[in-house]
Structure formats: C-alpha cells, structure tokens
Motif scaffolding. Structure first.
Motif, short mmCIF file in Angstrom:
data_model
loop_
_atom_site.label_atom_id
_atom_site.label_comp_id
_atom_site.label_asym_id
_atom_site.label_seq_id
_atom_site.Cartn_x
_atom_site.Cartn_y
_atom_site.Cartn_z
N THR A 163 0.84 -1.18 0.00
CA THR A 163 0.00 0.00 0.00
C THR A 163 0.88 1.23 0.00
OG1 THR A 163 -0.19 -0.17 2.39
CG2 THR A 163 -1.97 -1.10 1.10
N LEU A 164 0.45 2.25 -0.73
CA LEU A 164 1.22 3.48 -0.92
C LEU A 164 0.49 4.64 -0.28
CD1 LEU A 164 2.11 2.98 -4.69
CD2 LEU A 164 3.40 2.18 -2.69
N ASP A 165 1.25 5.53 0.36
CA ASP A 165 0.65 6.61 1.14
C ASP A 165 1.42 7.90 0.89
OD1 ASP A 165 -0.88 7.97 2.95
OD2 ASP A 165 0.01 7.07 4.73
N LYS A 166 0.74 9.05 1.09
CA LYS A 166 1.36 10.38 1.03
C LYS A 166 2.15 10.58 -0.26
CE LYS A 166 1.64 10.61 6.06
NZ LYS A 166 2.51 10.70 7.25
N ILE A 167 1.53 10.23 -1.38
CA ILE A 167 2.20 10.33 -2.67
C ILE A 167 2.26 11.78 -3.13
CG2 ILE A 167 2.13 9.63 -5.10
CD1 ILE A 167 0.63 7.13 -4.24
N GLN A 168 3.44 12.20 -3.55
CA GLN A 168 3.62 13.51 -4.18
C GLN A 168 4.14 13.27 -5.60
OE1 GLN A 168 5.34 16.69 -1.55
NE2 GLN A 168 5.82 14.96 -0.23
N LEU A 169 3.47 13.86 -6.58
CA LEU A 169 3.83 13.65 -7.97
C LEU A 169 4.67 14.80 -8.51
CD1 LEU A 169 0.55 12.29 -9.61
CD2 LEU A 169 2.42 11.02 -8.55
N ASN A 170 5.54 14.42 -9.48
CA ASN A 170 6.33 15.38 -10.26
C ASN A 170 7.10 16.35 -9.37
OD1 ASN A 170 5.42 14.18 -12.69
ND2 ASN A 170 3.52 15.36 -12.56
N VAL A 171 7.79 15.76 -8.39
CA VAL A 171 8.65 16.54 -7.50
C VAL A 171 10.02 16.73 -8.16
CG1 VAL A 171 7.50 15.77 -5.41
CG2 VAL A 171 9.37 14.40 -6.34
N ASN A 172 10.71 17.80 -7.79
CA ASN A 172 12.06 18.03 -8.29
C ASN A 172 13.04 17.16 -7.51
OD1 ASN A 172 11.35 20.04 -10.19
ND2 ASN A 172 11.27 21.58 -8.57
N LEU A 173 13.84 16.40 -8.23
CA LEU A 173 14.80 15.49 -7.61
C LEU A 173 16.22 15.88 -8.01
CD1 LEU A 173 12.99 12.10 -8.28
CD2 LEU A 173 12.99 13.40 -6.16
N PRO A 174 17.17 15.83 -7.08
CA PRO A 174 18.57 16.14 -7.43
C PRO A 174 19.13 15.10 -8.39
CG PRO A 174 18.42 15.26 -5.20
CD PRO A 174 17.01 15.50 -5.65
N ALA A 175 20.10 15.49 -9.19
CA ALA A 175 20.65 14.62 -10.22
C ALA A 175 21.28 13.36 -9.63
CB ALA A 175 21.67 15.39 -11.06
N ASN A 176 21.77 13.45 -8.40
CA ASN A 176 22.46 12.30 -7.80
C ASN A 176 21.55 11.47 -6.90
OD1 ASN A 176 22.09 14.05 -5.69
ND2 ASN A 176 24.22 14.00 -4.96
N ARG A 177 20.25 11.67 -7.00
CA ARG A 177 19.32 11.00 -6.06
C ARG A 177 19.40 9.49 -6.16
NH1 ARG A 177 17.25 8.98 -2.61
NH2 ARG A 177 15.33 9.45 -1.44
N PHE A 178 19.75 8.95 -7.32
CA PHE A 178 19.75 7.50 -7.50
C PHE A 178 21.16 6.92 -7.56
CE2 PHE A 178 15.97 9.43 -9.30
CZ PHE A 178 14.98 8.75 -8.60
N ASN A 179 22.15 7.71 -7.14
CA ASN A 179 23.52 7.23 -7.02
C ASN A 179 23.70 6.56 -5.66
OD1 ASN A 179 23.97 8.40 -9.48
ND2 ASN A 179 25.07 10.17 -8.67
N PHE A 180 24.58 5.58 -5.60
CA PHE A 180 24.87 4.94 -4.33
C PHE A 180 26.34 4.54 -4.28
CE2 PHE A 180 25.43 1.20 -1.62
CZ PHE A 180 24.94 1.70 -0.42
N MET A 181 27.02 4.95 -3.22
CA MET A 181 28.41 4.58 -2.98
C MET A 181 28.49 3.82 -1.66
SD MET A 181 31.55 4.67 -4.06
CE MET A 181 31.50 5.98 -5.30
N PRO A 182 28.90 2.55 -1.69
CA PRO A 182 29.00 1.80 -0.43
C PRO A 182 29.97 2.48 0.53
CG PRO A 182 29.20 0.33 -2.32
CD PRO A 182 29.28 1.73 -2.85
N PRO A 183 29.66 2.50 1.81
CA PRO A 183 30.58 3.10 2.77
C PRO A 183 31.88 2.31 2.86
CG PRO A 183 28.78 1.98 3.90
CD PRO A 183 28.44 1.99 2.45
N ALA A 184 32.94 2.96 3.32
CA ALA A 184 34.24 2.30 3.48
C ALA A 184 34.11 1.10 4.40
CB ALA A 184 35.25 3.31 4.04
#
Length: 231
Positions: A202-223
């Motif tokens: 179930t999905l709640d508090k949906i906000q559509l067409n929000v501005n997202l930073p370019a790096n939002r889907f980047n992931f770097m594992p911690p040391a």
C-alpha cells in the motif's frame, strides 16, 4: 539472502490516509484502467511512503475463518523517476535500500554492511516496483483488465502479453498482478504467485512530479562494506 529475496519480491503496502499531489485529481468515476494509464503517462517523478506485507493462506492446523495471515511486514519510503530509476528504502523492521539507477539494481543491507550490484535487466523486470515506476508503455507489455471494486478501490488486473517484444511471462514470478486505484493514484499493489503467497503493497502520502537532485539514484557503499557484483 532471505531479506535479499524478499526485497526482489518487493512485498508492497496498503492503506493511504492523506494523498498529496500536484495537478488536477482524476475523478473516481473514471475506470481503473484509465486511471492507471493516466498515472503512468503523467507521473514523471514521485515519492511517498509504503507498507509491504507478505501474506499466506492458513495452514491445515490453523483457524480457517480469519483469512490470510501476515508473515512479514516492512515499511519505508520510495522515490522514482521514469524510466526505471527508483529507491525503495525499507526503514522498519530493518534498514535496507533497493536502488535502480538505470543500469544497475543495487541492494544495500545496513545490518550486514553489504552492497550487492547486478545488471538491471531481468532482475529489475521481476520487481513490482518496475511495473509502477518503469517504462511509460504499459499497454505494450500488459493487457489491462477491469476488476471489481473493493476496499474503496477500483482494481485493474495486469496480464502480460505474449508478444515477443514484450516482457515474457517467465520474467515475472507472479501468476496474478492487480493494482487498486483511487482518484488517479495507485493505492495498492497485489501480487500472487503459484504457491498461494500474496504480496500486498500500500502506498501513502504520494507527491507527484517533484524536483529530484541529479544524484538522487547514485549509491556509494561506505568504506569497509562488503561489495558483491553479480552478472
């Protein structure tokens, strides 16, 4: 491994209290399939909360009159950007992230201090998140079948097409996929497999067409984290 498989199965949540979105609300008089098509067409980005439950039928030695039994529940926050970029951030009862960046599907498990990388391809196709957050060409891959109205939602069944250019039935480990729509937004995703298990999101508090930073889907594992790269 059990939590990795459950993340790929992506048991999703039910129960929306407040829905926030930009644009004009679609009337609930629209059919469920029309609402779903417009959501896929018009939502370029979105974020919100989810509750994800894995259910099963009662066993022979259990009461048979209480319906499906919840065997696992998780909750957290999601963000997506079409086509095919999303973060499925499980926060309770453990911290885990499933991230699709367009090329890779990444599972980060904080407790295990482990990051698993694999090509998006088939691994992404098997996740319910890809159904809602993937390509815009929903009708290319699925027949949309109007279902019943229940729990205040208009349900739509998604039946994979057999077209050779579409997703193959074998790519999806579910025998039934249904989406519950309310006022133009998906409120619930119900998935059934051949063993009788049900995944309900179930999905709640949906906000559509929000501005997202370019790096939002980047992931770097911690040391110091263990990193697994699968083909």
């Amino acid at each position: 491994m059990q939590r990795f498989l459950s993340a790929l199965a992506m048991q999703i949540s039910i129960g929306i209290a407040t829905i926030l979105f930009s644009g004009v609300a679609i009337s609930q008089s629209e059919s469920g399939s029309d609402q779903l098509r417009q959501f896929v067409r018009n939502s370029k980005t979105a974020e919100g909360d989810f509750v994800q439950q894995q259910l099963r039928a009662p066993k022979a030695n259990e009461p048979q009159d209480k319906g499906l039994k919840v065997v696992r529940q998780t909750q957290g926050h999601f963000v997506f950007q079409r086509p095919g970029r999303f973060v499925w951030d499980t926060q309770k009862p453990y911290e885990q992230k499933l991230i699709a960046n367009g090329n890779q599907l990444i599972l980060w498990d904080k407790d295990l201090n482990q990051a698993t990388f694999r090509p998006a391809g088939q691994a992404l196709a098997s996740t319910p998140a890809a159904i809602l957050f993937g390509e815009n060409s929903l009708d290319q891959h699925f027949e949309l079948i109007e279902g019943e109205e229940r729990l205040g939602m208009k349900w739509v069944a998604l039946v994979p097409k057999s077209d050779p250019n579409a997703k193959k039935q074998a790519d999806l480990p579910y025998t039934k996929i249904s989406i519950g729509m309310v006022n133009g937004l998906p409120k619930a995703l119900e998935l059934m497999d051949g063993l009788g298990s049900v995944v309900l999101v179930t999905l709640d508090k949906i906000q559509l067409n929000v501005n997202l930073p370019a790096n939002r889907f980047n992931f770097m594992p911690p040391a110091g984290a263990e990193v697994l790269r699968l083909n």
